[in-house]
Design a protein around this motif. Structure first.
Motif, PDB file in Angstrom:
ATOM      1  N   ARG A  38      69.948 -39.254  26.738  1.00 33.44           N
ATOM      2  CA  ARG A  38      70.911 -39.246  25.645  1.00 33.44           C
ATOM      3  C   ARG A  38      71.992 -40.284  25.882  1.00 33.44           C
ATOM      4  O   ARG A  38      72.301 -40.641  27.020  1.00 33.44           O
ATOM      5  N   GLN A  39      72.557 -40.763  24.775  1.00 38.02           N
ATOM      6  CA  GLN A  39      73.599 -41.774  24.854  1.00 38.02           C
ATOM      7  C   GLN A  39      74.664 -41.483  23.798  1.00 38.02           C
ATOM      8  O   GLN A  39      74.381 -41.498  22.602  1.00 38.02           O
ATOM      9  N   ALA A  40      75.866 -41.216  24.268  1.00 37.39           N
ATOM     10  CA  ALA A  40      77.008 -41.024  23.392  1.00 37.39           C
ATOM     11  C   ALA A  40      77.685 -42.372  23.160  1.00 37.39           C
ATOM     12  O   ALA A  40      77.550 -43.289  23.976  1.00 37.39           O
ATOM     13  N   PRO A  41      78.434 -42.518  22.062  1.00 39.88           N
ATOM     14  CA  PRO A  41      79.105 -43.791  21.786  1.00 39.88           C
ATOM     15  C   PRO A  41      79.991 -44.236  22.945  1.00 39.88           C
ATOM     16  O   PRO A  41      80.792 -43.455  23.460  1.00 39.88           O
ATOM     17  N   VAL A  92      72.915 -39.568  20.753  1.00 40.23           N
ATOM     18  CA  VAL A  92      71.577 -39.921  20.306  1.00 40.23           C
ATOM     19  C   VAL A  92      70.623 -39.573  21.446  1.00 40.23           C
ATOM     20  O   VAL A  92      70.822 -40.013  22.580  1.00 40.23           O
ATOM     21  N   TYR A  93      69.609 -38.791  21.155  1.00 45.16           N
ATOM     22  CA  TYR A  93      68.647 -38.368  22.159  1.00 45.16           C
ATOM     23  C   TYR A  93      67.378 -39.196  22.042  1.00 45.16           C
ATOM     24  O   TYR A  93      66.829 -39.363  20.952  1.00 45.16           O
ATOM     25  N   TYR A  94      66.918 -39.706  23.176  1.00 45.17           N
ATOM     26  CA  TYR A  94      65.741 -40.552  23.230  1.00 45.17           C
ATOM     27  C   TYR A  94      64.649 -39.910  24.077  1.00 45.17           C
ATOM     28  O   TYR A  94      64.917 -39.369  25.148  1.00 45.17           O
ATOM     29  N   CYS A  95      63.442 -40.014  23.599  1.00 43.31           N
ATOM     30  CA  CYS A  95      62.272 -39.637  24.368  1.00 43.31           C
ATOM     31  C   CYS A  95      61.743 -40.883  25.061  1.00 43.31           C
ATOM     32  O   CYS A  95      61.727 -41.971  24.476  1.00 43.31           O
ATOM     33  N   GLN A 119      69.604 -38.233  16.315  1.00 45.58           N
ATOM     34  CA  GLN A 119      71.010 -37.876  16.464  1.00 45.58           C
ATOM     35  C   GLN A 119      71.197 -36.371  16.552  1.00 45.58           C
ATOM     36  O   GLN A 119      70.719 -35.619  15.702  1.00 45.58           O
ATOM     37  N   VAL A 120      71.920 -35.939  17.580  1.00 46.19           N
ATOM     38  CA  VAL A 120      72.339 -34.549  17.726  1.00 46.19           C
ATOM     39  C   VAL A 120      73.858 -34.518  17.679  1.00 46.19           C
ATOM     40  O   VAL A 120      74.517 -35.185  18.466  1.00 46.19           O
ATOM     41  N   THR A 121      74.402 -33.749  16.756  1.00 47.01           N
ATOM     42  CA  THR A 121      75.841 -33.609  16.625  1.00 47.01           C
ATOM     43  C   THR A 121      76.206 -32.143  16.735  1.00 47.01           C
ATOM     44  O   THR A 121      75.726 -31.317  15.948  1.00 47.01           O
ATOM     45  N   VAL A 122      77.048 -31.812  17.703  1.00 48.23           N
ATOM     46  CA  VAL A 122      77.498 -30.441  17.916  1.00 48.23           C
ATOM     47  C   VAL A 122      78.947 -30.351  17.449  1.00 48.23           C
ATOM     48  O   VAL A 122      79.846 -30.924  18.069  1.00 48.23           O
ATOM     49  N   SER A 123      79.162 -29.646  16.367  1.00 52.29           N
ATOM     50  CA  SER A 123      80.494 -29.553  15.781  1.00 52.29           C
ATOM     51  C   SER A 123      80.599 -28.298  14.939  1.00 52.29           C
ATOM     52  O   SER A 123      79.624 -27.848  14.337  1.00 52.29           O
ATOM     53  N   SER A 124      81.798 -27.729  14.891  1.00 52.98           N
ATOM     54  CA  SER A 124      82.053 -26.568  14.054  1.00 52.98           C
ATOM     55  C   SER A 124      82.525 -26.965  12.668  1.00 52.98           C
ATOM     56  O   SER A 124      82.658 -26.128  11.785  1.00 52.98           O
TER      57      SER A 124
END
Length: 124
Positions: A38-41, A92-95, A119-124
């Motif tokens: 995974r890679q965050a900005p 962003v998750y990469y295989c 893209q995986v976004t964890v937010s309320s």
């Protein structure tokens, strides 16, 4: 050539669950280790989990006890089950696939093939 097709990224609330999928070219299924990165900005790409062709798994400390990697030979798919997700999991998750035999490490430089990312976004 080996191809990886990722899917499953979404918006999810903290504490929720998500499952990512990575479909692997069937001709390479028995010979490659598959990992999730995974890679965050603004950050480097980091290893999350990996699974060898014989089912041996490896997890980064940050996801142990929360994420589970698995293989489904019926569909040539590697899954990443993400439970108890946190905002820090947003990325962003990469295989990726590695041809090193009998290895299931998380050094991204040793992976040769990469998916397009989801893209995986964890937010309320």
């Amino acid at each position: 050539q080996l191809q990886l097709v990722e899917s499953g990224g979404d918006l999810v609330q903290p504490g929720g669950s998500l499952r990512l999928s990575c479909v692997v070219s069937r001709f390479y299924w028995n010979d490659y280790t598959v990992g999730w990165f995974r890679q965050a900005p603004g950050k480097e790409r980091e290893g999350v989990s990996s699974i060898s062709s014989d089912g041996r798994t490896n997890y980064a400390d940050s996801v142990k006890g929360r994420f589970t990697i698995s293989r489904d030979s019926a569909d040539y798919t590697v899954y990443l089950q993400m439970n108890s997700v946190e905002p820090e999991d947003t990325a962003v998750y990469y295989c990726a696939a590695s041809q090193i035999r009998g290895w299931n490490g998380l050094n991204r430089r040793l992976y040769d093939y990469w998916g397009q990312g989801t893209q995986v976004t964890v937010s309320s």
